[in-house]
Design a protein around this motif. Structure first.
Motif, PDB file in Angstrom:
ATOM      1  N   LEU A 195      43.954  58.592  44.070  1.00 62.13           N
ATOM      2  CA  LEU A 195      43.114  57.602  43.402  1.00 62.13           C
ATOM      3  C   LEU A 195      41.670  57.669  43.923  1.00 62.13           C
ATOM      4  O   LEU A 195      41.424  57.421  45.111  1.00 62.13           O
ATOM      5  CB  LEU A 195      43.690  56.194  43.661  1.00 62.13           C
TER       6      LEU A 195
ATOM      7  N   VAL B  75      38.418  56.034  44.504  1.00 66.16           N
ATOM      8  CA  VAL B  75      37.994  54.628  44.518  1.00 66.16           C
ATOM      9  C   VAL B  75      36.481  54.476  44.603  1.00 66.16           C
ATOM     10  O   VAL B  75      35.947  53.408  44.285  1.00 66.16           O
ATOM     11  CB  VAL B  75      38.694  53.807  45.625  1.00 66.16           C
TER      12      VAL B  75
ATOM     13  N   PRO C 217      34.477  44.127  39.383  1.00 66.79           N
ATOM     14  CA  PRO C 217      35.748  43.404  39.444  1.00 66.79           C
ATOM     15  C   PRO C 217      36.555  43.741  40.704  1.00 66.79           C
ATOM     16  O   PRO C 217      36.233  44.695  41.416  1.00 66.79           O
ATOM     17  CB  PRO C 217      36.487  43.874  38.188  1.00 66.79           C
ATOM     18  N   ASN C 218      37.583  42.950  40.964  1.00 70.22           N
ATOM     19  CA  ASN C 218      38.456  43.216  42.119  1.00 70.22           C
ATOM     20  C   ASN C 218      38.977  44.640  42.056  1.00 70.22           C
ATOM     21  O   ASN C 218      39.398  45.107  40.998  1.00 70.22           O
ATOM     22  CB  ASN C 218      39.640  42.248  42.134  1.00 70.22           C
ATOM     23  N   GLY C 219      38.921  45.323  43.193  1.00 71.87           N
ATOM     24  CA  GLY C 219      39.440  46.685  43.268  1.00 71.87           C
ATOM     25  C   GLY C 219      38.477  47.744  42.745  1.00 71.87           C
ATOM     26  O   GLY C 219      38.838  48.919  42.642  1.00 71.87           O
TER      27      GLY C 219
ATOM     28  N   THR D 204      34.045  47.245  48.665  1.00 70.34           N
ATOM     29  CA  THR D 204      34.202  47.239  50.127  1.00 70.34           C
ATOM     30  C   THR D 204      34.333  48.668  50.648  1.00 70.34           C
ATOM     31  O   THR D 204      33.791  49.007  51.710  1.00 70.34           O
ATOM     32  CB  THR D 204      35.413  46.377  50.533  1.00 70.34           C
TER      33      THR D 204
HETATM   34  N1  LIG Z   1      42.774  52.313  53.086  1.00 70.64           N
HETATM   35  C1  LIG Z   1      43.154  52.355  51.811  1.00 70.64           C
HETATM   36  N2  LIG Z   1      44.197  53.103  51.410  1.00 70.64           N
HETATM   37  C2  LIG Z   1      44.579  53.168  50.123  1.00 70.64           C
HETATM   38  N3  LIG Z   1      43.964  52.511  49.125  1.00 70.64           N
HETATM   39  C3  LIG Z   1      42.908  51.747  49.459  1.00 70.64           C
HETATM   40  C4  LIG Z   1      42.445  51.623  50.804  1.00 70.64           C
HETATM   41  N4  LIG Z   1      41.371  50.793  50.813  1.00 70.64           N
HETATM   42  C5  LIG Z   1      41.173  50.413  49.534  1.00 70.64           C
HETATM   43  N5  LIG Z   1      42.092  50.978  48.732  1.00 70.64           N
HETATM   44  C6  LIG Z   1      42.177  50.830  47.274  1.00 70.64           C
HETATM   45  O1  LIG Z   1      40.898  51.195  46.766  1.00 70.64           O
HETATM   46  C7  LIG Z   1      40.568  50.378  45.658  1.00 70.64           C
HETATM   47  C8  LIG Z   1      39.228  49.723  45.915  1.00 70.64           C
HETATM   48  O2  LIG Z   1      39.367  48.740  46.948  1.00 70.64           O
HETATM   49  P1  LIG Z   1      38.118  47.926  47.502  1.00 70.64           P
HETATM   50  O3  LIG Z   1      38.635  46.971  48.536  1.00 70.64           O
HETATM   51  O4  LIG Z   1      37.056  48.857  47.926  1.00 70.64           O
HETATM   52  O5  LIG Z   1      37.666  47.131  46.198  1.00 70.64           O
HETATM   53  P2  LIG Z   1      36.688  45.891  46.068  1.00 70.64           P
HETATM   54  O6  LIG Z   1      35.824  46.169  44.892  1.00 70.64           O
HETATM   55  O7  LIG Z   1      36.000  45.623  47.367  1.00 70.64           O
HETATM   56  O8  LIG Z   1      37.696  44.711  45.730  1.00 70.64           O
HETATM   57  P3  LIG Z   1      37.589  43.129  46.018  1.00 70.64           P
HETATM   58  O9  LIG Z   1      36.497  42.593  45.143  1.00 70.64           O
HETATM   59  O10 LIG Z   1      38.943  42.622  45.610  1.00 70.64           O
HETATM   60  O11 LIG Z   1      37.321  42.937  47.490  1.00 70.64           O
HETATM   61  C9  LIG Z   1      41.717  49.399  45.474  1.00 70.64           C
HETATM   62  O12 LIG Z   1      42.572  49.927  44.494  1.00 70.64           O
HETATM   63  C10 LIG Z   1      42.388  49.403  46.825  1.00 70.64           C
HETATM   64  O13 LIG Z   1      43.750  49.081  46.716  1.00 70.64           O
END
Ligand SMILES: Nc1ncnc2c1ncn2[C@@H]1O[C@H](COP(=O)(O)OP(=O)(O)OP(=O)(O)O)[C@@H](O)[C@H]1O
Length: 244
Positions: A18, A20, A39-41, A45
């Motif tokens: 995946l 990200v 959006p979330n995910g 981060t």
């Molecule tokens: N260490 C990891 N191992 C596997 N997948 C990960 C890891 N860290 C994040 N992910 C996945 O990467 C994607 C992005 O996560 P991330 O936390 O960066 O999103 P986000 O935009 O900050 O979300 P939120 O607004 O909910 O905090 C998600 O699908 C998450 O499950």
């Protein structure tokens, strides 16, 4: 090389199959703030963690003040001027506010004792926490915990400050105080990247906005233009983002 504090080119990171963070490029000059929404995910981060050195990208480049730091450790990046706050602050609850900030100055920025004391004291004044310096961190209410998280990052005297949902959980009455602190940091010449779901808080500070969706940049530029962008509105459909 540019005169930006931070210059990011083609940053990409996958977990397993995946992707990200997907081919992300942007730059932030000194004294400017970039808001990051999505959006979330969406990968926000993870993007921040690629910037502070907690993760290494699969592809792309991170430059801090013209220096390639893509493979530089998080500890070293902190000493080079990258400060960060975390979504879930975890202060040392048995230590005082001052001691918590001092730890940031000594172990984060690597300052010597007297310099570290000065930096910690300065960070407490900038965040409005000076009168709570001797309070155990575990006794702080949420707004003061947020201030402490900021003070800890500022004690490292960052040229680049990364904020991960620092406004989350605050009331509408508390938000202006936090926003004011971030604005002063930015106006003092620090480059700021602020991830936030409370979009009206972001809009009151940031100079530019970036929207991530499924790891990719779908809009970047003037905050009003980004929020009006049809693709941005589409990814937020059905979600409860405050201020959008
Ligand atoms: N260490 C990891 N191992 C596997 N997948 C990960 C890891 N860290 C994040 N992910 C996945 O990467 C994607 C992005 O996560 P991330 O936390 O960066 O999103 P986000 O935009 O900050 O979300 P939120 O607004 O909910 O905090 C998600 O699908 C998450 O499950």
């Amino acid at each position: 090389m540019t005169d930006a504090v931070l210059d990011v080119r083609g940053l990409t990171r996958a977990f397993g199959g995946l992707t990200v963070v997907d081919d992300v490029s942007f730059a932030v000059p000194a004294g400017r703030a970039l808001g990051v929404v999505g959006p979330n995910g969406a990968g926000k981060t993870t993007l921040l963690t690629l910037l502070d050195g907690g993760l290494t990208p699969g592809a792309g480049r991170v430059e801090l003040a013209g220096r390639d730091v893509t493979r530089v450790s998080a500890a070293r990046r902190c000493r080079l001027g990258i400060g960060r706050t975390y979504q879930t602050p975890r202060p040392f609850v048995g230590m005082t506010v001052f001691e918590n900030v001092l730890v940031g100055a000594v172990h984060g920025a690597g300052l010597r004792t007297s310099q570290a004391h000065d930096a910690a004291g300065d960070a407490l004044v900038r965040t409005g926490l000076a009168d709570r310096a001797n309070t155990p961190a575990g006794d702080l209410r949420l707004l003061d915990r947020k201030r402490l998280e900021l003070a800890r990052a500022l004690a490292c005297r960052p040229t680049l400050l990364l904020l991960d949902e620092i406004a989350g959980g605050l009331t509408d009455a508390e938000l202006p105080e936090l926003i004011g602190i971030v604005r002063e940091v930015r106006d003092g010449g620090t480059a700021v990247i602020w991830i936030e779901h409370i979009v009206h808080a972001l809009v009151s500070v940031v100079d530019e906005m970036l929207c991530l969706a499924s790891g990719a940049v779908i809009a970047l530029g003037d905050p009003a233009d980004v929020l009006a962008d049809a693709r941005v509105r589409e990814v937020y459909l059905g979600s409860s983002v405050e201020g959008l």
